[in-house]
Design an enzyme around this catalytic site. Sequence first.
Site, short mmCIF file in Angstrom:
data_model
loop_
_atom_site.label_atom_id
_atom_site.label_comp_id
_atom_site.label_asym_id
_atom_site.label_seq_id
_atom_site.Cartn_x
_atom_site.Cartn_y
_atom_site.Cartn_z
N LYS A 99 41.22 37.33 40.90
CA LYS A 99 42.00 38.42 40.30
C LYS A 99 42.67 39.24 41.39
O LYS A 99 43.86 39.55 41.30
CB LYS A 99 41.10 39.33 39.46
N GLN A 135 34.02 44.08 35.23
CA GLN A 135 33.62 42.69 35.03
C GLN A 135 32.31 42.61 34.23
O GLN A 135 31.34 43.29 34.57
CB GLN A 135 33.47 42.00 36.40
N ASP A 179 41.61 44.79 29.46
CA ASP A 179 40.80 43.76 28.80
C ASP A 179 40.98 43.80 27.28
O ASP A 179 40.64 42.84 26.59
CB ASP A 179 39.31 43.99 29.09
N1 GUN Z 1 33.70 38.13 32.24
C1 GUN Z 1 34.16 36.91 31.90
N2 GUN Z 1 35.40 37.00 31.37
C2 GUN Z 1 35.73 38.30 31.40
C3 GUN Z 1 36.90 39.01 31.01
O1 GUN Z 1 37.89 38.48 30.51
N3 GUN Z 1 36.86 40.35 31.22
C4 GUN Z 1 35.78 40.99 31.74
N4 GUN Z 1 35.83 42.31 31.89
N5 GUN Z 1 34.69 40.36 32.11
C5 GUN Z 1 34.66 39.02 31.94
#
Ligand code: GUN
Length: 295
Positions: A55, A99, A122
């Site tokens: 990311k 996350q 998100d």
């Molecule tokens: N953990 C796995 N996929 C995601 C996601 O799309 N967003 C977040 N915040 N955590 C994750």
Amino acid sequence: MADAKIIDGKAFAAKVRERVGRQVAALKDKHDLTPGLAVVLVGEDPASQVYVRNKGKQTAESGMNSFEHKLDISTGQDTLLALVNQLNDDPKVHGILVQLPLPDQIDEQAVLAAIDPAKDVDGFHVVNVGRLSTGSEALVPCTPRGCLMMLKDAVGDLSGKKAIVVGRSNIVGKPMFQLLLGESCTVTVAHSRTQDLPGECREADILVAAVGRPGMIKGDWIKPGATVIDVGINRVEGEGGKTRLVGDVDFDSAVKVAGAITPVPGGVGPMTIACLLANTVTAACRQHGVEEPEA
Ligand code: GUN
């Protein structure tokens, strides 16, 4: 029948990222605005570390500001909430992603609720969930948004199509249902208690699999010519003791029946981060009251 068309998520994601890059350049040029994304990682879960690294890298490559906050596994809820509040107040930060999963001592819902809905890239905050379900302007969860983009590209107009979403998670299943309904599909949401799951699947023109069960959906569950989107990322034991990634769909049998299908890896996975970048641009534009560049 010929094998299904393989939907190339890697190439698709690259196009989305290029578009985001052009939008970011236009925002800098016209509005002196550089979108910024903050990612918060608590602990050292290896899969989460890989995600967060990717990311950060892709955010920077698109020309946006990337802010990473890595906190110790033993971090308490108050410390995390204080950081979220600081990011909420930071004008350079337009998107905040915490996350998941979080360690046990932290209440996940409380943390998600603390994120400013305008910065919730998100789309997990109840305000965005509610906006999506009422058809108003929302930030939409990244994985379902990516699935919908690929579906529209593969199928065209989705109106009136029968769709099934296998899995009812808050992150994928439920928002996917809302997006497909928004496209005027007739949508079934199936889950572990569904009776005759193969029969339900066979009715569907569009099948989205998000259950986390390796290879569960077999070729003979699929309507001939259907479009299949496989969200599953399951690590299984492969030959020679090595592990490999497989989806929730049994690809080898499904590819012989479907009209189009996403592979694992290289299908939905790459689209998620690309959509996160797109959501950050959307969030930045809305916060500044500027129109999103067409690019
Ligand atoms: N953990 C796995 N996929 C995601 C996601 O799309 N967003 C977040 N915040 N955590 C994750």
